[in-house]
Scaffold this motif. Structure first.
Motif, short mmCIF file in Angstrom:
data_model
loop_
_atom_site.label_atom_id
_atom_site.label_comp_id
_atom_site.label_asym_id
_atom_site.label_seq_id
_atom_site.Cartn_x
_atom_site.Cartn_y
_atom_site.Cartn_z
N LEU A 1 0.74 -1.09 -0.02
CA LEU A 1 0.11 0.05 0.07
C LEU A 1 0.99 1.36 0.08
CD1 LEU A 1 -2.95 -1.16 2.59
CD2 LEU A 1 -2.89 -1.28 -0.07
N THR A 2 2.04 1.28 0.39
CA THR A 2 3.03 2.34 0.57
C THR A 2 3.33 2.80 -0.72
OG1 THR A 2 4.89 0.96 0.81
CG2 THR A 2 3.59 1.78 2.92
N ARG A 3 3.11 2.07 -1.70
CA ARG A 3 3.53 2.31 -3.07
C ARG A 3 2.31 3.06 -3.93
NH1 ARG A 3 5.91 -2.95 -3.25
NH2 ARG A 3 4.45 -3.77 -4.90
N ARG A 4 1.23 2.96 -3.56
CA ARG A 4 -0.15 3.62 -3.81
C ARG A 4 0.16 4.95 -4.19
NH1 ARG A 4 -6.09 1.57 -2.32
NH2 ARG A 4 -6.23 3.89 -2.00
N PRO A 5 -0.20 5.54 -5.34
CA PRO A 5 -0.01 7.16 -5.57
C PRO A 5 -0.64 7.96 -4.39
CG PRO A 5 -0.42 5.67 -7.53
CD PRO A 5 -0.75 4.87 -6.68
N ASP A 6 -1.72 7.63 -3.91
CA ASP A 6 -2.37 8.66 -2.93
C ASP A 6 -1.83 8.26 -1.71
OD1 ASP A 6 -3.28 5.72 -2.80
OD2 ASP A 6 -5.19 6.27 -1.81
N ILE A 7 -1.25 7.04 -1.23
CA ILE A 7 -0.30 7.03 -0.03
C ILE A 7 1.07 7.87 -0.25
CG2 ILE A 7 0.90 5.75 1.53
CD1 ILE A 7 -2.33 5.29 1.47
N VAL A 8 1.61 7.86 -1.42
CA VAL A 8 2.88 8.50 -1.77
C VAL A 8 2.41 10.01 -1.82
CG1 VAL A 8 4.59 9.08 -3.35
CG2 VAL A 8 3.60 6.61 -2.90
N GLN A 9 1.18 10.38 -2.26
CA GLN A 9 0.98 11.78 -2.02
C GLN A 9 0.79 12.38 -0.62
OE1 GLN A 9 -2.96 12.47 -3.88
NE2 GLN A 9 -2.67 14.86 -3.56
N ALA A 10 0.05 11.63 0.22
CA ALA A 10 0.16 12.00 1.57
C ALA A 10 1.42 12.00 2.10
CB ALA A 10 -0.80 10.96 2.46
N GLU A 11 2.51 11.14 1.71
CA GLU A 11 3.77 11.23 2.35
C GLU A 11 4.40 12.58 1.85
OE1 GLU A 11 7.99 8.61 2.27
OE2 GLU A 11 5.90 7.81 1.76
N ARG A 12 4.06 12.79 0.69
CA ARG A 12 4.74 14.00 0.09
C ARG A 12 4.35 15.28 0.69
NH1 ARG A 12 9.12 12.83 -2.67
NH2 ARG A 12 8.80 11.44 -4.54
N ALA A 13 2.98 15.32 0.97
CA ALA A 13 2.34 16.50 1.70
C ALA A 13 3.15 16.53 3.28
CB ALA A 13 0.93 16.12 2.04
N LEU A 14 3.27 15.33 3.83
CA LEU A 14 4.07 15.14 5.02
C LEU A 14 5.45 15.91 5.04
CD1 LEU A 14 4.29 14.40 7.96
CD2 LEU A 14 4.47 12.12 7.36
N LEU A 15 6.29 15.52 3.83
CA LEU A 15 7.62 16.03 3.76
C LEU A 15 7.55 17.49 3.79
CD1 LEU A 15 8.81 13.27 1.33
CD2 LEU A 15 9.89 13.79 3.49
N ALA A 16 6.50 17.94 2.90
CA ALA A 16 6.20 19.36 2.61
C ALA A 16 5.99 20.27 3.98
CB ALA A 16 5.09 19.79 1.58
N ALA A 17 5.35 19.70 4.89
CA ALA A 17 4.93 20.20 6.28
C ALA A 17 6.27 20.17 6.98
CB ALA A 17 3.67 19.27 6.92
N ASN A 18 6.95 18.96 6.76
CA ASN A 18 8.24 18.74 7.58
C ASN A 18 9.38 19.92 7.32
OD1 ASN A 18 9.37 17.46 9.70
ND2 ASN A 18 11.09 16.74 8.08
N ALA A 19 9.32 20.39 5.80
CA ALA A 19 10.11 21.22 5.34
C ALA A 19 9.69 22.60 5.90
CB ALA A 19 10.34 21.40 3.70
N SER A 20 8.49 22.85 5.96
CA SER A 20 7.82 24.32 6.51
C SER A 20 8.57 24.45 7.83
CB SER A 20 6.20 24.13 6.31
OG SER A 20 5.78 23.38 7.26
N ILE A 21 8.66 23.34 8.73
CA ILE A 21 9.07 23.46 10.14
C ILE A 21 10.50 24.16 10.01
CG2 ILE A 21 9.84 22.31 12.13
CD1 ILE A 21 7.62 20.24 11.54
N GLY A 22 11.21 23.69 8.90
CA GLY A 22 12.70 24.05 8.73
C GLY A 22 12.50 25.58 8.36
N ALA A 23 11.56 26.09 7.63
CA ALA A 23 11.50 27.48 7.17
C ALA A 23 11.14 28.40 8.53
CB ALA A 23 10.72 27.70 6.19
N ALA A 24 10.42 27.88 9.37
CA ALA A 24 9.67 28.38 10.58
C ALA A 24 10.92 28.46 11.62
CB ALA A 24 8.80 27.72 11.14
#
Length: 509
Positions: A327-350
Protein backbone atom coordinates in the motif's frame (compact mmCIF):
# COMPACT_ATOMS: atom_id res chain seq x y z
CA UNK A 1 12.31 24.27 23.05
CA UNK A 2 15.56 24.91 24.90
CA UNK A 3 17.38 23.45 21.90
CA UNK A 4 15.77 26.08 19.66
CA UNK A 5 16.73 28.84 22.11
CA UNK A 6 20.36 27.67 22.11
CA UNK A 7 20.35 27.64 18.32
CA UNK A 8 18.90 31.13 18.28
CA UNK A 9 21.57 32.41 20.65
CA UNK A 10 24.34 30.81 18.59
CA UNK A 11 22.84 32.23 15.41
CA UNK A 12 22.71 35.72 16.86
CA UNK A 13 26.34 35.49 18.00
CA UNK A 14 27.37 34.35 14.56
CA UNK A 15 25.33 37.14 13.05
CA UNK A 16 27.36 39.72 14.96
CA UNK A 17 30.56 38.36 13.41
CA UNK A 18 28.93 38.32 9.99
CA UNK A 19 27.67 41.87 10.51
CA UNK A 20 31.19 43.07 11.36
CA UNK A 21 32.62 41.39 8.27
CA UNK A 22 29.91 42.87 6.06
CA UNK A 23 30.43 46.27 7.58
CA UNK A 24 34.12 46.08 6.71
CA UNK A 25 33.26 45.09 3.17
CA UNK A 26 30.66 47.81 2.88
CA UNK A 27 32.54 50.81 4.32
CA UNK A 28 33.36 51.94 0.82
CA UNK A 29 29.96 51.00 -0.54
CA UNK A 30 29.51 54.35 -2.27
CA UNK A 31 32.72 55.06 -4.17
CA UNK A 32 33.41 57.95 -6.53
CA UNK A 33 32.61 57.33 -10.15
CA UNK A 34 36.19 57.24 -11.30
CA UNK A 35 37.20 54.31 -9.02
CA UNK A 36 35.58 51.69 -11.26
CA UNK A 37 37.91 52.26 -14.18
CA UNK A 38 40.90 52.20 -11.83
CA UNK A 39 39.97 48.81 -10.40
CA UNK A 40 38.03 50.04 -7.37
CA UNK A 41 35.18 47.66 -8.15
CA UNK A 42 37.32 44.61 -7.41
CA UNK A 43 36.95 44.90 -3.64
CA UNK A 44 33.12 44.59 -3.45
CA UNK A 45 33.12 42.01 -6.25
CA UNK A 46 35.64 39.86 -4.35
CA UNK A 47 33.65 40.28 -1.16
CA UNK A 48 30.46 39.36 -3.00
CA UNK A 49 32.01 36.16 -4.39
CA UNK A 50 33.30 35.23 -0.94
CA UNK A 51 29.85 35.81 0.55
CA UNK A 52 28.16 33.69 -2.11
CA UNK A 53 30.70 30.87 -1.65
CA UNK A 54 30.16 31.03 2.10
CA UNK A 55 26.43 30.71 1.52
CA UNK A 56 26.83 27.58 -0.58
CA UNK A 57 29.33 25.92 1.75
CA UNK A 58 28.08 27.04 5.14
CA UNK A 59 24.29 27.00 4.77
CA UNK A 60 22.70 24.72 7.32
CA UNK A 61 19.28 23.09 7.27
CA UNK A 62 16.70 23.47 10.00
CA UNK A 63 14.42 20.79 8.52
CA UNK A 64 13.77 18.00 11.05
CA UNK A 65 15.00 14.53 10.14
CA UNK A 66 12.10 12.79 8.40
CA UNK A 67 10.96 9.43 9.68
CA UNK A 68 8.15 7.69 7.86
CA UNK A 69 5.36 6.89 10.35
CA UNK A 70 4.75 3.20 10.97
CA UNK A 71 1.74 1.86 9.07
CA UNK A 72 -1.14 1.48 11.56
CA UNK A 73 -2.40 -1.71 9.87
CA UNK A 74 -1.56 -5.43 10.15
CA UNK A 75 1.30 -6.84 8.09
CA UNK A 76 -1.05 -9.02 6.02
CA UNK A 77 -4.56 -8.69 4.70
CA UNK A 78 -7.39 -10.69 6.25
CA UNK A 79 -8.84 -13.50 4.12
CA UNK A 80 -5.86 -13.28 1.73
CA UNK A 81 -4.91 -16.74 0.58
CA UNK A 82 -1.21 -17.39 -0.11
CA UNK A 83 -0.44 -17.17 -3.80
CA UNK A 84 0.46 -20.41 -5.55
CA UNK A 85 3.44 -18.74 -7.22
CA UNK A 86 4.28 -15.57 -5.28
CA UNK A 87 7.69 -15.18 -6.89
CA UNK A 88 6.25 -15.33 -10.41
CA UNK A 89 3.14 -13.18 -10.14
CA UNK A 90 4.02 -9.46 -10.45
CA UNK A 91 2.53 -6.90 -8.05
CA UNK A 92 -0.66 -5.26 -9.26
CA UNK A 93 0.86 -1.77 -9.31
CA UNK A 94 3.48 -2.95 -11.83
CA UNK A 95 0.89 -4.36 -14.27
CA UNK A 96 -0.04 -1.80 -16.92
CA UNK A 97 -3.75 -1.46 -17.56
CA UNK A 98 -3.26 -2.49 -21.20
CA UNK A 99 -1.85 -5.79 -19.96
CA UNK A 100 -4.52 -6.31 -17.31
CA UNK A 101 -7.59 -5.82 -19.53
CA UNK A 102 -7.50 -8.25 -22.44
CA UNK A 103 -10.46 -7.01 -24.51
CA UNK A 104 -9.32 -4.64 -27.25
CA UNK A 105 -12.62 -2.74 -27.11
CA UNK A 106 -12.25 -2.03 -23.40
CA UNK A 107 -8.63 -0.95 -23.87
CA UNK A 108 -9.68 1.48 -26.59
CA UNK A 109 -12.43 2.92 -24.40
CA UNK A 110 -9.95 3.44 -21.53
CA UNK A 111 -7.50 5.09 -23.93
CA UNK A 112 -10.23 7.47 -25.08
CA UNK A 113 -11.01 8.34 -21.46
CA UNK A 114 -7.35 9.05 -20.67
CA UNK A 115 -7.22 11.42 -23.64
CA UNK A 116 -10.51 13.23 -23.09
CA UNK A 117 -11.58 13.01 -19.45
CA UNK A 118 -11.82 16.51 -17.96
CA UNK A 119 -11.01 15.52 -14.38
CA UNK A 120 -7.76 13.90 -15.50
CA UNK A 121 -7.01 16.96 -17.60
CA UNK A 122 -7.45 19.18 -14.55
CA UNK A 123 -5.11 16.91 -12.58
CA UNK A 124 -2.49 17.23 -15.32
CA UNK A 125 -2.86 21.03 -15.34
CA UNK A 126 -2.45 21.05 -11.57
CA UNK A 127 0.95 19.44 -12.12
CA UNK A 128 1.93 22.21 -14.51
CA UNK A 129 0.75 24.82 -12.02
CA UNK A 130 2.72 23.22 -9.19
CA UNK A 131 5.79 22.97 -11.43
CA UNK A 132 5.54 26.70 -12.17
CA UNK A 133 5.14 27.49 -8.47
CA UNK A 134 8.17 25.37 -7.68
CA UNK A 135 10.15 27.23 -10.36
CA UNK A 136 9.19 30.54 -8.77
CA UNK A 137 10.24 29.36 -5.31
CA UNK A 138 13.48 27.84 -6.58
CA UNK A 139 14.40 31.12 -8.27
CA UNK A 140 14.77 32.67 -4.80
CA UNK A 141 17.94 30.61 -4.35
CA UNK A 142 19.67 32.77 -6.96
CA UNK A 143 20.08 36.52 -7.27
CA UNK A 144 17.78 38.31 -9.68
CA UNK A 145 20.12 40.23 -11.99
CA UNK A 146 18.74 43.09 -14.07
CA UNK A 147 19.91 46.07 -16.09
CA UNK A 148 18.55 49.44 -15.00
CA UNK A 149 18.85 52.73 -16.73
CA UNK A 150 17.31 56.03 -15.85
CA UNK A 151 17.42 59.78 -15.56
CA UNK A 152 17.03 61.93 -12.47
CA UNK A 153 16.12 65.58 -13.18
CA UNK A 154 15.65 68.18 -10.42
CA UNK A 155 14.87 71.93 -10.54
CA UNK A 156 15.85 74.11 -7.62
CA UNK A 157 14.08 77.51 -7.40
CA UNK A 158 16.16 80.65 -7.10
CA UNK A 159 15.27 81.43 -3.49
CA UNK A 160 16.70 78.02 -2.47
CA UNK A 161 19.93 78.16 -4.50
CA UNK A 162 23.19 79.74 -3.40
CA UNK A 163 23.40 81.87 -6.55
CA UNK A 164 19.88 83.17 -6.36
CA UNK A 165 19.06 81.71 -9.79
CA UNK A 166 16.98 78.66 -10.44
CA UNK A 167 18.97 75.64 -11.54
CA UNK A 168 18.17 72.33 -13.20
CA UNK A 169 20.38 69.34 -12.48
CA UNK A 170 20.29 66.05 -14.38
CA UNK A 171 21.88 62.69 -13.72
CA UNK A 172 21.93 59.71 -16.08
CA UNK A 173 22.84 56.18 -15.02
CA UNK A 174 23.04 52.65 -16.41
CA UNK A 175 23.63 49.82 -13.92
CA UNK A 176 23.81 46.04 -13.79
CA UNK A 177 23.18 44.32 -10.47
CA UNK A 178 20.79 42.63 -8.08
CA UNK A 179 18.73 43.76 -5.11
CA UNK A 180 17.77 42.12 -1.81
CA UNK A 181 19.41 38.75 -2.44
CA UNK A 182 19.22 36.72 0.76
CA UNK A 183 22.27 34.76 1.88
CA UNK A 184 20.62 31.55 2.99
CA UNK A 185 22.93 30.75 5.92
CA UNK A 186 20.23 29.02 7.93
CA UNK A 187 18.32 27.29 5.12
CA UNK A 188 15.11 29.32 5.21
CA UNK A 189 14.93 29.71 1.43
CA UNK A 190 16.02 26.12 0.85
CA UNK A 191 13.33 24.90 3.23
CA UNK A 192 10.70 26.81 1.27
CA UNK A 193 12.16 25.40 -1.95
CA UNK A 194 11.94 21.87 -0.52
CA UNK A 195 8.34 22.48 0.51
CA UNK A 196 7.46 23.64 -3.01
CA UNK A 197 9.27 20.63 -4.49
CA UNK A 198 7.34 18.14 -2.36
CA UNK A 199 4.07 19.88 -3.23
CA UNK A 200 4.93 19.62 -6.91
CA UNK A 201 5.82 15.94 -6.61
CA UNK A 202 2.60 15.38 -4.69
CA UNK A 203 0.53 16.73 -7.59
CA UNK A 204 2.15 14.15 -9.87
CA UNK A 205 1.04 11.42 -7.48
CA UNK A 206 -2.43 12.99 -7.42
CA UNK A 207 -2.58 12.70 -11.21
CA UNK A 208 -1.57 9.05 -11.03
CA UNK A 209 -4.22 8.43 -8.39
CA UNK A 210 -6.80 10.16 -10.58
CA UNK A 211 -5.78 7.94 -13.50
CA UNK A 212 -6.16 4.80 -11.36
CA UNK A 213 -9.66 5.87 -10.35
CA UNK A 214 -10.56 6.76 -13.94
CA UNK A 215 -9.35 3.44 -15.35
CA UNK A 216 -11.34 1.55 -12.71
CA UNK A 217 -14.46 3.67 -13.21
CA UNK A 218 -14.38 3.22 -16.99
CA UNK A 219 -13.86 -0.53 -16.67
CA UNK A 220 -16.70 -0.85 -14.14
CA UNK A 221 -19.01 1.30 -16.27
CA UNK A 222 -18.20 -0.83 -19.31
CA UNK A 223 -18.89 -4.02 -17.34
CA UNK A 224 -22.17 -2.63 -15.96
CA UNK A 225 -23.24 -1.81 -19.49
CA UNK A 226 -22.41 -5.37 -20.53
CA UNK A 227 -24.47 -6.79 -17.66
CA UNK A 228 -27.43 -4.50 -18.29
CA UNK A 229 -27.37 -5.32 -21.99
CA UNK A 230 -27.53 -8.98 -21.05
CA UNK A 231 -30.40 -8.25 -18.65
CA UNK A 232 -32.20 -6.38 -21.43
CA UNK A 233 -31.73 -9.28 -23.83
CA UNK A 234 -33.03 -11.67 -21.15
CA UNK A 235 -36.08 -9.47 -20.48
CA UNK A 236 -36.87 -9.19 -24.17
CA UNK A 237 -36.49 -12.94 -24.66
CA UNK A 238 -38.67 -13.60 -21.62
CA UNK A 239 -41.27 -11.15 -22.94
CA UNK A 240 -41.39 -12.97 -26.28
CA UNK A 241 -41.66 -16.36 -24.59
CA UNK A 242 -44.46 -15.18 -22.32
CA UNK A 243 -46.26 -13.62 -25.28
CA UNK A 244 -46.21 -17.00 -27.00
CA UNK A 245 -47.40 -18.64 -23.80
CA UNK A 246 -50.25 -16.14 -23.50
CA UNK A 247 -51.31 -16.80 -27.09
CA UNK A 248 -51.34 -20.52 -26.38
CA UNK A 249 -53.41 -20.06 -23.22
CA UNK A 250 -55.89 -17.86 -25.08
CA UNK A 251 -56.39 -20.49 -27.76
CA UNK A 252 -56.87 -23.09 -25.04
CA UNK A 253 -59.40 -20.80 -23.35
CA UNK A 254 -61.31 -20.40 -26.62
CA UNK A 255 -61.45 -24.18 -26.84
CA UNK A 256 -62.65 -24.40 -23.25
CA UNK A 257 -59.56 -26.24 -22.03
CA UNK A 258 -58.53 -23.62 -19.44
CA UNK A 259 -60.27 -21.00 -17.36
CA UNK A 260 -60.20 -17.23 -17.66
CA UNK A 261 -58.02 -17.16 -14.55
CA UNK A 262 -55.20 -18.82 -16.47
CA UNK A 263 -55.47 -16.16 -19.17
CA UNK A 264 -55.25 -13.32 -16.67
CA UNK A 265 -52.30 -14.93 -14.87
CA UNK A 266 -50.42 -15.34 -18.16
CA UNK A 267 -51.24 -11.72 -19.03
CA UNK A 268 -49.85 -10.59 -15.68
CA UNK A 269 -46.61 -12.45 -16.27
CA UNK A 270 -46.26 -10.97 -19.76
CA UNK A 271 -46.76 -7.37 -18.60
CA UNK A 272 -44.20 -7.87 -15.84
CA UNK A 273 -41.60 -8.94 -18.41
CA UNK A 274 -42.61 -6.05 -20.65
CA UNK A 275 -42.07 -3.56 -17.82
CA UNK A 276 -38.67 -5.09 -17.07
CA UNK A 277 -37.66 -4.77 -20.72
CA UNK A 278 -38.63 -1.09 -20.74
CA UNK A 279 -36.78 -0.53 -17.45
CA UNK A 280 -33.61 -2.18 -18.72
CA UNK A 281 -33.77 -0.13 -21.91
CA UNK A 282 -33.62 2.97 -19.71
CA UNK A 283 -30.80 1.53 -17.63
CA UNK A 284 -28.76 0.66 -20.72
CA UNK A 285 -29.20 4.19 -22.09
CA UNK A 286 -28.13 5.64 -18.74
CA UNK A 287 -25.10 3.33 -18.67
CA UNK A 288 -24.06 4.56 -22.08
CA UNK A 289 -24.45 8.18 -20.95
CA UNK A 290 -22.36 7.52 -17.84
CA UNK A 291 -19.66 5.84 -19.92
CA UNK A 292 -19.65 8.74 -22.39
CA UNK A 293 -19.23 11.22 -19.52
CA UNK A 294 -16.29 9.27 -18.12
CA UNK A 295 -14.70 9.00 -21.55
CA UNK A 296 -15.32 12.67 -22.24
CA UNK A 297 -16.56 11.94 -25.76
CA UNK A 298 -18.99 9.72 -27.57
CA UNK A 299 -18.15 6.02 -27.49
CA UNK A 300 -18.43 4.30 -30.90
CA UNK A 301 -20.92 1.44 -31.01
CA UNK A 302 -18.15 -0.91 -32.13
CA UNK A 303 -16.44 -0.45 -28.74
CA UNK A 304 -19.50 -1.32 -26.66
CA UNK A 305 -19.76 -4.80 -25.07
CA UNK A 306 -22.24 -7.37 -26.35
CA UNK A 307 -22.78 -9.19 -23.08
CA UNK A 308 -21.25 -9.95 -19.74
CA UNK A 309 -20.10 -13.45 -20.70
CA UNK A 310 -17.45 -12.06 -23.06
CA UNK A 311 -16.65 -9.08 -20.83
CA UNK A 312 -15.85 -11.12 -17.71
CA UNK A 313 -13.22 -13.10 -19.58
CA UNK A 314 -11.39 -9.87 -20.41
CA UNK A 315 -10.54 -9.04 -16.76
CA UNK A 316 -7.41 -10.77 -15.51
CA UNK A 317 -7.11 -12.58 -12.18
CA UNK A 318 -4.80 -11.24 -9.45
CA UNK A 319 -2.98 -13.23 -6.76
CA UNK A 320 -4.48 -12.72 -3.33
CA UNK A 321 -1.43 -13.40 -1.17
CA UNK A 322 0.11 -9.91 -0.98
CA UNK A 323 1.51 -8.11 2.10
CA UNK A 324 -0.04 -4.86 3.25
CA UNK A 325 3.26 -3.01 2.74
CA UNK A 326 2.42 -2.76 -0.98
CA UNK A 327 0.00 0.00 0.00
CA UNK A 328 2.92 2.37 0.58
CA UNK A 329 3.44 2.34 -3.20
CA UNK A 330 -0.08 3.49 -3.97
CA UNK A 331 -0.02 6.98 -5.49
CA UNK A 332 -2.50 8.39 -2.99
CA UNK A 333 -0.35 7.09 -0.11
CA UNK A 334 2.77 8.55 -1.73
CA UNK A 335 0.91 11.84 -2.17
CA UNK A 336 0.08 11.89 1.55
CA UNK A 337 3.75 11.21 2.29
CA UNK A 338 4.77 14.09 0.01
CA UNK A 339 2.41 16.37 1.91
CA UNK A 340 4.04 15.20 5.14
CA UNK A 341 7.49 15.98 3.72
CA UNK A 342 6.29 19.44 2.67
CA UNK A 343 4.96 20.10 6.17
CA UNK A 344 8.29 18.90 7.56
CA UNK A 345 10.13 21.38 5.34
CA UNK A 346 7.89 24.22 6.49
CA UNK A 347 9.12 23.53 10.04
CA UNK A 348 12.65 24.18 8.81
CA UNK A 349 11.59 27.52 7.36
CA UNK A 350 9.84 28.45 10.61
CA UNK A 351 12.93 27.54 12.64
CA UNK A 352 15.22 29.52 10.35
CA UNK A 353 13.05 32.60 10.88
CA UNK A 354 14.49 32.88 14.41
CA UNK A 355 17.95 33.49 12.99
CA UNK A 356 19.36 36.61 11.28
CA UNK A 357 18.56 37.30 7.65
CA UNK A 358 21.35 38.79 5.55
CA UNK A 359 20.53 40.37 2.21
CA UNK A 360 22.79 41.92 -0.40
CA UNK A 361 22.20 44.66 -2.95
CA UNK A 362 24.95 45.33 -5.47
CA UNK A 363 25.13 47.32 -8.71
CA UNK A 364 27.86 48.32 -11.12
CA UNK A 365 27.58 50.67 -14.07
CA UNK A 366 28.12 54.25 -15.18
CA UNK A 367 26.71 57.63 -14.14
CA UNK A 368 27.04 61.08 -15.66
CA UNK A 369 25.39 64.47 -15.57
CA UNK A 370 24.96 64.34 -19.35
CA UNK A 371 23.68 61.60 -21.56
CA UNK A 372 26.59 61.81 -24.02
CA UNK A 373 29.09 61.44 -21.19
CA UNK A 374 27.47 58.31 -19.76
CA UNK A 375 30.11 55.97 -21.18
CA UNK A 376 33.14 58.27 -21.04
CA UNK A 377 36.23 57.32 -19.11
CA UNK A 378 35.94 57.87 -15.38
CA UNK A 379 32.12 57.53 -15.36
CA UNK A 380 32.11 54.14 -13.70
CA UNK A 381 30.16 53.72 -10.47
CA UNK A 382 29.24 50.88 -8.14
CA UNK A 383 27.41 50.28 -4.92
CA UNK A 384 27.39 47.41 -2.46
CA UNK A 385 24.80 47.44 0.34
CA UNK A 386 24.74 44.49 2.75
CA UNK A 387 21.86 44.43 5.22
CA UNK A 388 21.33 42.40 8.38
CA UNK A 389 17.96 41.84 10.02
CA UNK A 390 18.09 40.34 13.50
CA UNK A 391 14.73 39.51 15.12
CA UNK A 392 14.67 40.73 18.72
CA UNK A 393 11.03 41.26 19.64
CA UNK A 394 8.21 39.78 17.53
CA UNK A 395 5.51 39.52 20.21
CA UNK A 396 5.50 35.73 19.88
CA UNK A 397 4.93 35.75 16.12
CA UNK A 398 7.90 33.54 15.26
CA UNK A 399 7.17 31.01 17.99
CA UNK A 400 3.51 30.87 16.91
CA UNK A 401 4.61 30.28 13.31
CA UNK A 402 6.81 27.41 14.45
CA UNK A 403 4.00 25.95 16.56
CA UNK A 404 1.67 26.22 13.58
CA UNK A 405 4.13 24.41 11.32
CA UNK A 406 4.59 21.60 13.84
CA UNK A 407 0.85 21.22 14.34
CA UNK A 408 0.37 21.07 10.57
CA UNK A 409 3.03 18.36 10.45
CA UNK A 410 1.12 16.37 13.08
CA UNK A 411 -2.08 16.81 11.06
CA UNK A 412 -0.34 15.45 7.97
CA UNK A 413 0.92 12.47 9.98
CA UNK A 414 -2.67 11.67 10.98
CA UNK A 415 -3.84 12.10 7.38
CA UNK A 416 -1.06 9.82 6.15
CA UNK A 417 -2.02 7.12 8.64
CA UNK A 418 -5.70 7.50 7.74
CA UNK A 419 -4.88 7.16 4.03
CA UNK A 420 -3.09 3.88 4.76
CA UNK A 421 -6.00 2.62 6.85
CA UNK A 422 -8.49 3.54 4.11
CA UNK A 423 -6.38 1.78 1.48
CA UNK A 424 -6.06 -1.27 3.73
CA UNK A 425 -9.83 -1.43 4.12
CA UNK A 426 -10.37 -1.16 0.36
CA UNK A 427 -8.10 -4.13 -0.25
CA UNK A 428 -9.56 -6.07 2.65
CA UNK A 429 -13.13 -5.47 1.43
CA UNK A 430 -12.20 -6.58 -2.08
CA UNK A 431 -10.54 -9.72 -0.73
CA UNK A 432 -13.52 -10.45 1.53
CA UNK A 433 -15.86 -10.32 -1.45
CA UNK A 434 -13.46 -12.33 -3.55
CA UNK A 435 -13.31 -15.08 -0.91
CA UNK A 436 -17.01 -15.90 -1.39
CA UNK A 437 -17.85 -14.76 -4.91
CA UNK A 438 -16.82 -18.08 -6.50
CA UNK A 439 -19.08 -19.98 -4.14
CA UNK A 440 -21.93 -17.55 -4.84
CA UNK A 441 -21.56 -18.02 -8.58
CA UNK A 442 -21.55 -21.80 -8.19
CA UNK A 443 -24.66 -21.63 -6.00
CA UNK A 444 -26.49 -19.39 -8.47
CA UNK A 445 -25.64 -21.65 -11.38
CA UNK A 446 -26.91 -24.70 -9.54
CA UNK A 447 -30.00 -22.72 -8.54
CA UNK A 448 -30.57 -21.86 -12.20
CA UNK A 449 -30.22 -25.50 -13.23
CA UNK A 450 -32.69 -26.52 -10.52
CA UNK A 451 -35.26 -23.92 -11.58
CA UNK A 452 -34.91 -25.02 -15.21
CA UNK A 453 -35.69 -28.59 -14.18
CA UNK A 454 -38.56 -27.35 -12.04
CA UNK A 455 -39.98 -25.48 -15.02
CA UNK A 456 -39.79 -28.58 -17.22
CA UNK A 457 -41.56 -30.68 -14.62
CA UNK A 458 -44.19 -28.02 -13.94
CA UNK A 459 -44.89 -27.65 -17.65
CA UNK A 460 -45.24 -31.43 -18.05
CA UNK A 461 -47.53 -31.71 -15.00
CA UNK A 462 -49.64 -28.80 -16.25
CA UNK A 463 -50.01 -30.30 -19.68
CA UNK A 464 -50.88 -33.62 -18.05
CA UNK A 465 -53.56 -31.95 -15.94
CA UNK A 466 -51.89 -32.77 -12.66
CA UNK A 467 -51.03 -29.19 -11.55
CA UNK A 468 -52.70 -25.85 -12.10
CA UNK A 469 -51.35 -23.13 -14.31
CA UNK A 470 -50.34 -21.18 -11.19
CA UNK A 471 -47.56 -23.68 -10.45
CA UNK A 472 -46.24 -23.26 -13.98
CA UNK A 473 -46.27 -19.45 -13.61
CA UNK A 474 -44.35 -19.69 -10.34
CA UNK A 475 -41.73 -21.86 -12.02
CA UNK A 476 -41.38 -19.33 -14.86
CA UNK A 477 -40.98 -16.46 -12.41
CA UNK A 478 -38.38 -18.39 -10.41
CA UNK A 479 -36.38 -19.16 -13.56
CA UNK A 480 -36.40 -15.53 -14.67
CA UNK A 481 -35.30 -14.33 -11.22
CA UNK A 482 -32.54 -16.95 -11.08
CA UNK A 483 -31.21 -15.84 -14.46
CA UNK A 484 -31.14 -12.19 -13.33
CA UNK A 485 -29.39 -13.09 -10.07
CA UNK A 486 -26.74 -15.07 -11.93
CA UNK A 487 -26.02 -12.07 -14.14
CA UNK A 488 -25.73 -9.88 -11.04
CA UNK A 489 -23.27 -12.14 -9.23
CA UNK A 490 -21.16 -12.54 -12.37
CA UNK A 491 -21.00 -8.75 -12.58
CA UNK A 492 -19.89 -8.66 -8.94
CA UNK A 493 -17.08 -11.08 -9.77
CA UNK A 494 -15.88 -8.95 -12.69
CA UNK A 495 -16.04 -5.64 -10.85
CA UNK A 496 -14.34 -7.25 -7.84
CA UNK A 497 -11.29 -7.97 -9.99
CA UNK A 498 -11.27 -4.35 -11.12
CA UNK A 499 -11.66 -3.03 -7.57
CA UNK A 500 -8.86 -5.27 -6.28
CA UNK A 501 -6.61 -4.09 -9.12
CA UNK A 502 -7.43 -0.49 -8.21
CA UNK A 503 -7.05 -1.01 -4.45
CA UNK A 504 -3.57 -2.49 -4.94
CA UNK A 505 -2.48 0.58 -6.92
CA UNK A 506 -2.76 -0.79 -10.46
CA UNK A 507 -3.71 1.31 -13.47
CA UNK A 508 -1.43 4.36 -13.29
CA UNK A 509 0.93 3.16 -16.00
Amino acid sequence: MSEYRANIAAGRAGALVTEAALAGAGRSAQQPAGRLAAGGARLPLRGLLVALATTLLGACSMIPVFERPAAPVPASFPQAQPSAAPAVAPPADTIAWRDYFADERLRNVIALALDNNRDLRVAALNIERARAQYGIQRADLFPSIAVNGGQNAQRVPGDLSMSGDSTVSRQYSANLGFASYELDFFGRVRSLEEQALQTYLGTEEARRSAQISLVAEVANAWLRLAADRERLALARGTQQTRQESLDLVRRSFELGAVSALDVHQAETLLQSARADAARFETVVAQDQNALAQLVGAGVPATLLPDGLEQAVATVAELPAGVPSEVLTRRPDIVQAERALLAANASIGAARAAFFPRITLTATAGTASSSLDGLFDGGSGAWSFVPQLRLPIFEAGRLQASLDLAEIQRDINVAQYEKAIQSAFREVADALAERATVTERIDARRKQLAATQNTLKLSDARYRGGVDSYLSLLDAQRSLYAAELELIGVRLIEATNRVELYKALGGGWQ
